[in-house]
Design a protein around this motif. Structure first.
Motif, PDB file in Angstrom:
ATOM      1  N   ALA A  15       0.838  -1.201   0.000  1.00 39.79           N
ATOM      2  CA  ALA A  15       0.000   0.000   0.000  1.00 39.79           C
ATOM      3  C   ALA A  15       0.870   1.248   0.000  1.00 39.79           C
ATOM      4  O   ALA A  15       1.807   1.358   0.793  1.00 39.79           O
ATOM      5  CB  ALA A  15      -0.914  -0.007   1.214  1.00 39.79           C
ATOM      6  N   LYS A  18      -2.079   3.815   3.083  1.00 43.77           N
ATOM      7  CA  LYS A  18      -2.334   2.679   3.963  1.00 43.77           C
ATOM      8  C   LYS A  18      -3.779   2.558   4.427  1.00 43.77           C
ATOM      9  O   LYS A  18      -4.442   3.569   4.688  1.00 43.77           O
ATOM     10  CB  LYS A  18      -1.475   2.783   5.233  1.00 43.77           C
ATOM     11  N   TRP A  20      -5.722   1.054   7.687  1.00 42.39           N
ATOM     12  CA  TRP A  20      -5.547   0.572   9.077  1.00 42.39           C
ATOM     13  C   TRP A  20      -6.843   0.850   9.820  1.00 42.39           C
ATOM     14  O   TRP A  20      -7.242   2.000   9.938  1.00 42.39           O
ATOM     15  CB  TRP A  20      -4.368   1.297   9.764  1.00 42.39           C
ATOM     16  N   SER A  34      -7.593   2.906   0.617  1.00 42.72           N
ATOM     17  CA  SER A  34      -6.171   2.608   0.424  1.00 42.72           C
ATOM     18  C   SER A  34      -5.860   2.482  -1.065  1.00 42.72           C
ATOM     19  O   SER A  34      -6.760   2.271  -1.885  1.00 42.72           O
ATOM     20  CB  SER A  34      -5.777   1.333   1.170  1.00 42.72           C
ATOM     21  N   SER A 108      -0.009 -12.608   3.113  1.00 40.49           N
ATOM     22  CA  SER A 108      -1.447 -12.861   3.244  1.00 40.49           C
ATOM     23  C   SER A 108      -2.204 -12.258   2.062  1.00 40.49           C
ATOM     24  O   SER A 108      -3.206 -12.810   1.622  1.00 40.49           O
ATOM     25  CB  SER A 108      -1.997 -12.328   4.573  1.00 40.49           C
ATOM     26  N   SER A 140      -8.921 -10.857   4.155  1.00 37.77           N
ATOM     27  CA  SER A 140      -7.864  -9.884   4.431  1.00 37.77           C
ATOM     28  C   SER A 140      -8.086  -8.721   3.469  1.00 37.77           C
ATOM     29  O   SER A 140      -8.057  -8.917   2.246  1.00 37.77           O
ATOM     30  CB  SER A 140      -6.509 -10.556   4.178  1.00 37.77           C
ATOM     31  N   ALA A 141      -8.347  -7.528   4.014  1.00 34.48           N
ATOM     32  CA  ALA A 141      -8.733  -6.411   3.141  1.00 34.48           C
ATOM     33  C   ALA A 141      -7.625  -6.097   2.133  1.00 34.48           C
ATOM     34  O   ALA A 141      -7.905  -5.788   0.972  1.00 34.48           O
ATOM     35  CB  ALA A 141      -9.092  -5.183   3.965  1.00 34.48           C
ATOM     36  N   SER A 142      -6.362  -6.223   2.557  1.00 35.96           N
ATOM     37  CA  SER A 142      -5.285  -5.915   1.609  1.00 35.96           C
ATOM     38  C   SER A 142      -5.263  -6.927   0.455  1.00 35.96           C
ATOM     39  O   SER A 142      -4.793  -6.620  -0.633  1.00 35.96           O
ATOM     40  CB  SER A 142      -3.933  -5.871   2.316  1.00 35.96           C
ATOM     41  N   ARG A 145      -6.879  -6.122  -2.968  1.00 38.36           N
ATOM     42  CA  ARG A 145      -6.124  -5.340  -3.950  1.00 38.36           C
ATOM     43  C   ARG A 145      -5.215  -6.219  -4.801  1.00 38.36           C
ATOM     44  O   ARG A 145      -4.843  -5.827  -5.907  1.00 38.36           O
ATOM     45  CB  ARG A 145      -5.288  -4.258  -3.231  1.00 38.36           C
ATOM     46  N   SER A 188      -1.872  -8.112  12.137  1.00 36.73           N
ATOM     47  CA  SER A 188      -2.491  -6.819  11.796  1.00 36.73           C
ATOM     48  C   SER A 188      -3.956  -6.778  12.251  1.00 36.73           C
ATOM     49  O   SER A 188      -4.434  -5.733  12.692  1.00 36.73           O
ATOM     50  CB  SER A 188      -2.372  -6.554  10.298  1.00 36.73           C
ATOM     51  N   THR A 189      -4.649  -7.916  12.170  1.00 37.09           N
ATOM     52  CA  THR A 189      -6.064  -7.958  12.576  1.00 37.09           C
ATOM     53  C   THR A 189      -6.208  -7.545  14.038  1.00 37.09           C
ATOM     54  O   THR A 189      -7.018  -6.681  14.387  1.00 37.09           O
ATOM     55  CB  THR A 189      -6.618  -9.394  12.394  1.00 37.09           C
ATOM     56  N   MET A 192      -5.096  -3.835  14.724  1.00 38.28           N
ATOM     57  CA  MET A 192      -6.083  -2.817  14.320  1.00 38.28           C
ATOM     58  C   MET A 192      -7.155  -2.647  15.394  1.00 38.28           C
ATOM     59  O   MET A 192      -7.609  -1.533  15.665  1.00 38.28           O
ATOM     60  CB  MET A 192      -6.745  -3.220  13.003  1.00 38.28           C
ATOM     61  N   MET A 239       0.173   6.176  10.189  1.00 33.50           N
ATOM     62  CA  MET A 239      -0.383   4.884  10.613  1.00 33.50           C
ATOM     63  C   MET A 239       0.420   4.316  11.785  1.00 33.50           C
ATOM     64  O   MET A 239      -0.152   3.882  12.788  1.00 33.50           O
ATOM     65  CB  MET A 239      -0.355   3.901   9.433  1.00 33.50           C
ATOM     66  N   ALA A 280       2.962  -3.988   8.677  1.00 28.96           N
ATOM     67  CA  ALA A 280       2.895  -4.589  10.011  1.00 28.96           C
ATOM     68  C   ALA A 280       4.080  -5.529  10.239  1.00 28.96           C
ATOM     69  O   ALA A 280       3.922  -6.724  10.473  1.00 28.96           O
ATOM     70  CB  ALA A 280       1.565  -5.324  10.170  1.00 28.96           C
TER      71      ALA A 280
HETATM   72  O1  PMV Z   1      -5.385  -6.869   5.283  1.00 28.66           O
HETATM   73  P1  PMV Z   1      -4.394  -7.012   6.358  1.00 28.66           P
HETATM   74  O2  PMV Z   1      -4.935  -7.523   7.630  1.00 28.66           O
HETATM   75  O3  PMV Z   1      -3.191  -7.803   5.905  1.00 28.66           O
HETATM   76  O4  PMV Z   1      -3.847  -5.535   6.724  1.00 28.66           O
HETATM   77  C1  PMV Z   1      -2.774  -4.934   6.102  1.00 28.66           C
HETATM   78  C2  PMV Z   1      -2.516  -3.564   6.591  1.00 28.66           C
HETATM   79  C3  PMV Z   1      -1.253  -2.924   6.073  1.00 28.66           C
HETATM   80  O5  PMV Z   1      -0.455  -3.815   5.329  1.00 28.66           O
HETATM   81  C4  PMV Z   1      -0.422  -2.439   7.249  1.00 28.66           C
HETATM   82  C5  PMV Z   1      -1.600  -1.706   5.205  1.00 28.66           C
HETATM   83  C6  PMV Z   1      -2.190  -2.004   3.867  1.00 28.66           C
HETATM   84  O6  PMV Z   1      -3.039  -1.212   3.433  1.00 28.66           O
HETATM   85  O7  PMV Z   1      -1.791  -3.004   3.229  1.00 28.66           O
END
Ligand code: PMV
Length: 323
Positions: A15, A18, A20, A34, A108, A140-142, A145, A188-189, A192, A239, A280
């Motif tokens: 990202a 970011k 978060w 993001s 992830s 996983s929201a990231s 993308r 990260s979960t 947050m 962040m 993270a």
């Molecule tokens: O989707 P997650 O839980 O992997 O969260 C990722 C959060 C960051 O990598 C820190 C920021 C981002 O937007 O990818």
């Protein structure tokens, strides 16, 4: 005939603006918009096979059997696909990363994106990219993308990511300085949730992040690397500052992390375009132009505590692999 196995391939992403925090914890919707860059050099290949002979889902990553939280998250994604497709069988999942599975290296994101595509295809749902992004996002929201190549946005509280720019529109290089891990970082979960509950700066983060995101979007649109890089650094620092103020404090930085930020600042003072971001974990990702990548990588590699420096151009969409 309905397919019962499929293999898919997805790239990791980093990202620039970011994400978060969650707008909805249960539905896993992001609290802020993001914008990411998909990384060609880092990818995951995942095979999913629904098999009537299985009594539960199973998962291996790089040949090692996984249990606990890793298996539970994969099984939850499979449950959603089963619900949507009426597939009733359990699945065998085999996943391979072509990069070190170190925390904060976005495994992830590519992992859940590849799993979403493979599971949807194997269940007979097919691999519509938008629907796959939604399946990945719930895990996983990231990862939402990582379904798209190039530059990708995930708007606030959105179910799916969308492509913002094709890779060829602005070819940049992302370097990843991999730092030796002294300890396993908090997920990260979990981090947050602690941030949202305890950081006095969380409301300020929610207020500022959409503005930083708009700056980054505009800078990319204008192909302005300096404006992009400065806003990207602000997004990452804000962040981290927000989570550092949590109780207990969430600190992903290690000694080499700060030394790397200083090294990037020195490169910029000497006229080389280089800008940092951190996720993270303790690693530092540095954005530069392809023509300055080698020079920047060798400076980063000299910082004590840096194990290796990976280099990546922009990657393409996730896709099925046919053998
Ligand atoms: O989707 P997650 O839980 O992997 O969260 C990722 C959060 C960051 O990598 C820190 C920021 C981002 O937007 O990818």
């Amino acid at each position: 005939m309905k397919a019962s196995s499929a293999t898919a391939f997805a790239h990791a992403n980093i990202a620039l603006a970011k994400y978060w925090g969650k707008a909805d914890v249960e539905a896993n919707l992001p609290a802020v918009p993001s914008l990411s860059m998909t990384l060609e050099a880092l990818s995951t290949t995942t095979r999913v096979e629904f098999d009537a002979g299985l009594t539960e889902d199973s998962l291996t990553i790089n040949g090692v059997v996984r249990s606990g939280e890793e298996l539970r998250r994969a099984a939850r994604l499979l449950d959603r696909v089963r619900l949507e497709s009426q597939e009733t069988r359990f699945a065998r999942v085999e996943s391979h990363n072509n990069f070190p599975t170190a925390s904060g290296l976005a495994s992830s994101a590519s992992g859940f994106a590849a799993l979403a595509l493979a599971a949807r295809q194997a269940s007979g749902l097919g691999v519509d990219l938008g629907a796959s992004s939604q399946t990945a996002r719930a895990a996983s929201a990231s990862a939402a993308r990582s379904v798209y190549g190039g530059y990708v946005v995930l708007p606030r509280a959105a179910e799916r990511a969308e492509r913002y720019l094709e890779a060829a529109a602005f070819p940049l290089t992302m370097l990843i300085a991999v730092v030796t891990q002294a300890q396993k970082p908090i997920s990260s979960t979990r981090a947050m949730l602690v941030t949202a509950e305890t950081s006095p700066y969380y409301s300020a983060w929610l207020e500022m992040a959409p503005h930083t995101y708009e700056c980054i979007k505009a800078a990319l649109g204008a192909r302005d690397l300096d404006a992009l890089g400065r806003a990207m650094e602000q997004s990452a620092l804000a962040m981290h500052a927000t989570m550092m103020a949590s109780v207990p404090a969430i600190l992903y930085f290690q000694e080499p992390t700060l030394a790397l930020l200083r090294a990037v600042a020195r490169l910029r003072e000497s006229g080389i375009p280089a800008y940092y971001t951190m996720d993270a974990g303790p690693h530092v990702k540095v954005l530069t132009r392809p023509e300055t990548a080698q020079r920047v990588a060798s400076e980063l590699g000299r910082v004590p505590g840096v194990e290796q420096v990976l280099s990546s151009a922009l990657g393409s969409d996730a896709r099925l692999v046919t053998s």
